[in-house]
Design a protein around this motif. Structure first.
Motif, PDB file in Angstrom:
ATOM      1  N   THR A  32      17.286  32.269 -11.530  1.00 56.34           N
ATOM      2  CA  THR A  32      18.233  31.203 -11.286  1.00 56.34           C
ATOM      3  C   THR A  32      19.691  31.802 -11.036  1.00 56.34           C
ATOM      4  O   THR A  32      20.511  31.279 -10.146  1.00 56.34           O
ATOM      5  CB  THR A  32      18.324  30.021 -12.261  1.00 56.34           C
ATOM      6  OG1 THR A  32      16.894  29.741 -12.396  1.00 56.34           O
ATOM      7  CG2 THR A  32      19.230  29.342 -12.090  1.00 56.34           C
ATOM      8  N   LEU A  33      20.091  32.641 -12.016  1.00 58.22           N
ATOM      9  CA  LEU A  33      21.272  33.400 -12.164  1.00 58.22           C
ATOM     10  C   LEU A  33      21.503  34.245 -10.711  1.00 58.22           C
ATOM     11  O   LEU A  33      22.711  34.147 -10.213  1.00 58.22           O
ATOM     12  CB  LEU A  33      21.459  34.202 -13.332  1.00 58.22           C
ATOM     13  CG  LEU A  33      21.814  33.664 -14.664  1.00 58.22           C
ATOM     14  CD1 LEU A  33      21.712  34.522 -15.884  1.00 58.22           C
ATOM     15  CD2 LEU A  33      23.058  32.643 -14.468  1.00 58.22           C
ATOM     16  N   THR A  35      19.925  33.910  -7.698  1.00 54.32           N
ATOM     17  CA  THR A  35      19.610  33.500  -6.450  1.00 54.32           C
ATOM     18  C   THR A  35      20.352  32.072  -6.318  1.00 54.32           C
ATOM     19  O   THR A  35      20.337  31.493  -5.224  1.00 54.32           O
ATOM     20  CB  THR A  35      18.160  33.121  -6.109  1.00 54.32           C
ATOM     21  OG1 THR A  35      17.744  32.178  -7.012  1.00 54.32           O
ATOM     22  CG2 THR A  35      17.249  34.465  -6.268  1.00 54.32           C
ATOM     23  N   GLY A  36      20.852  31.753  -7.494  1.00 58.73           N
ATOM     24  CA  GLY A  36      21.404  30.068  -7.320  1.00 58.73           C
ATOM     25  C   GLY A  36      23.093  30.216  -6.633  1.00 58.73           C
ATOM     26  O   GLY A  36      23.604  31.193  -6.587  1.00 58.73           O
ATOM     27  N   ASN A  37      23.283  29.072  -6.202  1.00 59.75           N
ATOM     28  CA  ASN A  37      24.603  28.624  -5.688  1.00 59.75           C
ATOM     29  C   ASN A  37      25.610  28.721  -6.960  1.00 59.75           C
ATOM     30  O   ASN A  37      25.327  27.976  -7.887  1.00 59.75           O
ATOM     31  CB  ASN A  37      24.831  27.592  -4.837  1.00 59.75           C
ATOM     32  CG  ASN A  37      23.959  27.833  -3.562  1.00 59.75           C
ATOM     33  OD1 ASN A  37      24.020  28.648  -2.685  1.00 59.75           O
ATOM     34  ND2 ASN A  37      22.980  26.650  -3.599  1.00 59.75           N
ATOM     35  N   GLU A  38      26.825  29.375  -6.889  1.00 56.75           N
ATOM     36  CA  GLU A  38      27.742  29.244  -7.994  1.00 56.75           C
ATOM     37  C   GLU A  38      28.809  28.088  -7.626  1.00 56.75           C
ATOM     38  O   GLU A  38      29.322  27.980  -6.590  1.00 56.75           O
ATOM     39  CB  GLU A  38      28.418  30.636  -8.003  1.00 56.75           C
ATOM     40  CG  GLU A  38      29.091  30.679  -9.282  1.00 56.75           C
ATOM     41  CD  GLU A  38      30.066  32.262  -9.494  1.00 56.75           C
ATOM     42  OE1 GLU A  38      29.083  33.080  -9.573  1.00 56.75           O
ATOM     43  OE2 GLU A  38      30.915  32.144  -8.911  1.00 56.75           O
ATOM     44  N   ILE A  39      28.707  27.253  -8.598  1.00 55.81           N
ATOM     45  CA  ILE A  39      29.626  26.283  -8.661  1.00 55.81           C
ATOM     46  C   ILE A  39      30.436  26.003 -10.118  1.00 55.81           C
ATOM     47  O   ILE A  39      29.936  26.768 -11.170  1.00 55.81           O
ATOM     48  CB  ILE A  39      28.860  24.799  -8.580  1.00 55.81           C
ATOM     49  CG1 ILE A  39      27.935  24.245  -9.551  1.00 55.81           C
ATOM     50  CG2 ILE A  39      28.334  24.770  -7.065  1.00 55.81           C
ATOM     51  CD1 ILE A  39      27.387  23.190  -9.351  1.00 55.81           C
ATOM     52  N   ASN A 108      17.335  19.127   1.417  1.00 60.07           N
ATOM     53  CA  ASN A 108      18.310  19.829   1.627  1.00 60.07           C
ATOM     54  C   ASN A 108      19.587  19.265   0.997  1.00 60.07           C
ATOM     55  O   ASN A 108      19.541  18.333   0.028  1.00 60.07           O
ATOM     56  CB  ASN A 108      18.767  19.600   3.282  1.00 60.07           C
ATOM     57  CG  ASN A 108      18.649  18.523   3.636  1.00 60.07           C
ATOM     58  OD1 ASN A 108      19.159  17.539   3.158  1.00 60.07           O
ATOM     59  ND2 ASN A 108      17.996  18.226   4.899  1.00 60.07           N
ATOM     60  N   GLY A 109      20.741  20.129   0.821  1.00 56.23           N
ATOM     61  CA  GLY A 109      21.905  19.716   0.028  1.00 56.23           C
ATOM     62  C   GLY A 109      21.886  20.704  -1.297  1.00 56.23           C
ATOM     63  O   GLY A 109      20.859  21.117  -1.489  1.00 56.23           O
ATOM     64  N   LEU A 110      23.174  20.624  -1.895  1.00 62.77           N
ATOM     65  CA  LEU A 110      23.060  21.378  -3.216  1.00 62.77           C
ATOM     66  C   LEU A 110      22.883  20.129  -4.276  1.00 62.77           C
ATOM     67  O   LEU A 110      23.279  18.840  -4.345  1.00 62.77           O
ATOM     68  CB  LEU A 110      24.530  21.724  -3.534  1.00 62.77           C
ATOM     69  CG  LEU A 110      24.767  22.445  -4.665  1.00 62.77           C
ATOM     70  CD1 LEU A 110      23.793  23.742  -4.911  1.00 62.77           C
ATOM     71  CD2 LEU A 110      26.434  22.897  -4.921  1.00 62.77           C
ATOM     72  N   VAL A 156      23.340  27.614  -9.565  1.00 64.90           N
ATOM     73  CA  VAL A 156      21.986  26.357  -9.403  1.00 64.90           C
ATOM     74  C   VAL A 156      21.283  26.993  -8.149  1.00 64.90           C
ATOM     75  O   VAL A 156      21.602  27.113  -7.192  1.00 64.90           O
ATOM     76  CB  VAL A 156      22.454  25.141  -8.909  1.00 64.90           C
ATOM     77  CG1 VAL A 156      21.527  23.999  -8.804  1.00 64.90           C
ATOM     78  CG2 VAL A 156      23.555  24.571  -9.767  1.00 64.90           C
ATOM     79  N   ASP A 157      19.868  27.147  -8.776  1.00 69.30           N
ATOM     80  CA  ASP A 157      18.985  27.795  -7.687  1.00 69.30           C
ATOM     81  C   ASP A 157      18.309  26.335  -6.824  1.00 69.30           C
ATOM     82  O   ASP A 157      18.659  25.416  -6.789  1.00 69.30           O
ATOM     83  CB  ASP A 157      17.685  28.363  -8.329  1.00 69.30           C
ATOM     84  CG  ASP A 157      16.628  27.710  -9.121  1.00 69.30           C
ATOM     85  OD1 ASP A 157      16.292  28.235 -10.038  1.00 69.30           O
ATOM     86  OD2 ASP A 157      16.658  26.357  -8.948  1.00 69.30           O
ATOM     87  N   ARG A 158      17.607  27.035  -5.525  1.00 66.15           N
ATOM     88  CA  ARG A 158      16.840  25.943  -4.833  1.00 66.15           C
ATOM     89  C   ARG A 158      16.013  24.719  -5.380  1.00 66.15           C
ATOM     90  O   ARG A 158      15.681  24.103  -4.869  1.00 66.15           O
ATOM     91  CB  ARG A 158      16.428  26.822  -3.533  1.00 66.15           C
ATOM     92  CG  ARG A 158      15.208  27.730  -3.821  1.00 66.15           C
ATOM     93  CD  ARG A 158      14.903  28.708  -2.841  1.00 66.15           C
ATOM     94  NE  ARG A 158      13.899  29.645  -3.086  1.00 66.15           N
ATOM     95  CZ  ARG A 158      12.743  29.402  -2.910  1.00 66.15           C
ATOM     96  NH1 ARG A 158      12.031  28.300  -2.527  1.00 66.15           N
ATOM     97  NH2 ARG A 158      11.854  30.289  -3.270  1.00 66.15           N
TER      98      ARG A 158
END
Lengths: 185, 435
Positions: A32-33, A35-39, A108-110, A156-158
């Motif tokens: 998760t850390l 490959t995830g998107n950072e927000i 799709n989407g975050l 946050v991963d997929r």
């Protein structure tokens, strides 16, 4: 000879099992850390003391309590224990905010996956697994004092799983900010 | 000259202890519940009957005393080693809790992992390879099991995983269970029993608990967990090498089941409490689906384990039938509470009668099995039950001072009676416990 071989085999197998369990635990989090998107998420922390876990702050987010009036689903359509997928809008400063909610994983989407902890007609209380942050011993209160300025940096991963990377104040890591304040700089 | 005796009636696959004498062999096959005192009584009987000579009797008494001393010394070693291992384990957990900012997370992981596998390896080496310190080896296994849990919590801390997640307790439990079976470790079986209930508690209060209505399901949920562990323990009797593990699981299950049943004797939980701010009727309507699934799953597994014990336990004794039949009955009755709960007082009355009967049954079954621990559990809960009901019934009826004086006098008399009865049972059973 056979009982000794059985014990040796058991000893080795259990050792391997422990490596697999602990390694798998770490791998799940690292996935998760990495490959995830950072927000960034805005928080409201409260600080308890847990003797067995060191100092940690309880984090509550703007998305921890959802007003469902303008959303696709009402609070009454969920029960405690249900999964909920919270779709996020991310602004130019990478700060995430509520866009909508879904009952099934979106294509799709975050989005971030949470578990419903409380459901009322037009309100949901949700936990995302990112409600605890461990600070160095004795630093909990200091962290709590800066609560209005803190954002949580989250990956946050997929699949919607979230993991905390750090707490930040004005884009600086919280531990550095506290250390600087202690040294008077 | 003396005759060779063979005392039969093996129960629960006890091994034979052989005492070798110059003129032959006397084989005493240790029966369930035999203690040093009973063996000495048996030797005295043989002497009185003229079956053995005074010299032979003297030698036997001496051997039995020596064996007793060795056993006691062995227990002291086990106790000291276990305490040492536990203290080390607690120290490791507090090390995690200290959250040292000077020590990088990776370093902490290496230190704990290294200690964990080090303790585990040394335990194996002392107990099975060199075989020179088997009891210390067993304690090192316990330390390894505790350190495994410390590692789980340390990793959770590093990744900021929610503090009270039941998943952590479950991971710890799954990691140490193989040790119980591979190395027949009683201490780890006890730790596993504790973790099982910690896990169920965390599951209920963190993931299942939603509001004031569902808290009342907790005693039923924990009863299901207690009965399940009791049943699982019973199933371990199917394998001779796991008898001691079976006992530990069963005792842990009984203790939790009794606590749960005790909670159900209180009116606010079972109906008719007359306390208007509790909404008791139909709690199943508000139970989250995960909790409902958990309760049903535990219940099915508990019932299955009872059935297996009833039909496959090789002893086929009446005690076995009573125990599992009554466990099944109590559990079914409590389970009905979920589906057919009302606010009528009959529920509470029935639970009280059931619980009172259960405590007496425990004392009876402990006496039948020559097991002082079970007798003690029964007497403990009987005392607590009588005390609780005394408060319940008489608090509002008697003047305060009279309430305490009468209560104190009754307790005093009850204590005298129970102590006398307990001594009688203890003498009949002997000093050591049955397995």
């Amino acid at each position: 000879m056979r009982p000794k071989m059985n014990k040796k085999r058991s000893f080795i197998l259990i050792g391997i099992l422990w490596v697999v369990i602990l390694g798998g635990f770490v791998a799940f989090q690292e996935f998760t850390l990495r490959t995830g998107n950072e927000i960034l998420l805005k928080i409201i922390p409260v600080d308890p003391r847990d003797l067995f876990r060191g100092d940690y702050v309880i984090l509550s987010y703007e998305i921890s309590v959802l007003n469902t009036d303008a959303l696709s689903y009402q609070g009454s359509s969920f029960k405690v224990g249900d999964n909920v997928y919270v779709l996020l809008n991310v602004d130019a400063n990478k700060i995430g905010s509520l866009a909508d909610i879904e009952k099934k994983r979106p294509d799709n989407g975050l989005f971030i996956k949470g578990v419903v902890k409380g459901a009322e007609t037009n309100r949901l209380r949700v936990e995302y697994g990112i409600e605890s942050y461990f600070v160095s011993e004795g630093k909990g209160k200091k962290t709590e004092k800066m609560r209005w300025k803190i954002h949580t940096k989250v990956a946050v991963d997929r699949f919607g799983n979230a993991a905390i990377k750090s707490l930040v104040v004005d884009e600086k890591d919280i531990e550095d900010v506290i250390r600087l304040s202690e040294t008077g700089l | 000259m003396y005759n060779i005796f063979a005392v039969s009636t093996i129960v629960n696959w006890q091994g034979a202890s052989q005492l070798f004498y110059p003129s032959g062999v006397v084989t005493l096959q240790k029966r369930n519940g035999d203690s040093i005192m009973n063996i000495e009584k048996q030797i005295q009987k043989w002497l009185d009957a003229g079956d053995i000579s005074p010299e032979q009797a003297q030698k036997m008494f001496s051997d039995v005393n020596q064996k007793s001393k060795e056993e006691r010394f062995g227990k002291v070693i086990v106790a000291i080693s276990a305490i040492g291992a536990t203290l080390l384990g607690i120290g490791a957990i507090l090390f995690v809790a200290a959250n040292w900012e000077e020590t990088p997370a990776l370093m902490r992981v290496f230190i704990l992992l290294g200690s964990d596998f080090g303790a585990y390896y040394l335990g194996y080496r002392f107990r099975y390879q060199k075989k020179n310190l088997p009891k210390v080896g067993a304690s090192l296994f316990l330390l390894g099991a505790i350190l495994f849990g410390a590692n789980v919590f340390l990793i959770a801390q590093i990744y900021n995983i929610n503090a009270n997640s039941h998943v952590l307790a479950l991971i710890w439990l799954m990691g140490i269970l193989p040790l119980v079976y591979a190395f027949r470790s009683e201490a780890i079986a006890a730790l596993a029993s504790l973790l099982f209930f910690v896990w169920t508690g965390l599951f209920f209060f963190n993931d299942g608990f939603s509001n004031d209505n569902t808290i009342f399901v907790f005693p039923v949920f924990s009863l299901a967990a207690g009965v399940l562990l009791f049943g699982i323990g019973g199933m371990h009797y199917l394998k001779p090498g796991l008898i001691k593990v079976a006992r530990i699981f069963r005792l842990a299950g009984v203790k939790v089941a009794m606590l749960s049943m005790f909670l159900l004797t209180f009116k606010p939980l079972t109906g008719g409490g007359g306390i208007h701010w509790f909404r008791i009727a139909r709690p199943m309507e508000n139970i989250p689906s995960q909790l409902r699934i958990g309760v049903v799953l535990f219940s099915i597994l508990a019932i299955l384990s009872m059935v297996v014990n009833l039909f496959f336990n090789p002893t086929r004794s009446k005690n076995n039938i009573y125990e599992h039949g009554i466990a099944l009955g109590c559990f079914s009755f409590a389970f009905l509470f979920i589906f057919a709960s009302t606010e009528h007082t009959s529920n509470a009355v029935l639970y009280n009668l059931l619980f009172g009967g259960l405590t007496l049954f425990l004392v009876y079954i402990g006496y039948q099995r020559l097991d002082l621990k079970i007798v003690n559990i029964g007497i403990f809960w009987l005392s607590v039950f009588v005390l609780a009901k005394y408060f319940d019934f008489f608090w509002g009826l008697l003047d305060r001072s009279l309430f305490f004086m009468v209560g104190g006098f009754i307790l005093f008399l009850g204590g005298v009676a129970l102590e006398r009865k307990r001594r009688q049972i203890k003498e009949a059973v002997g000093i050591s416990d049955a397995t």
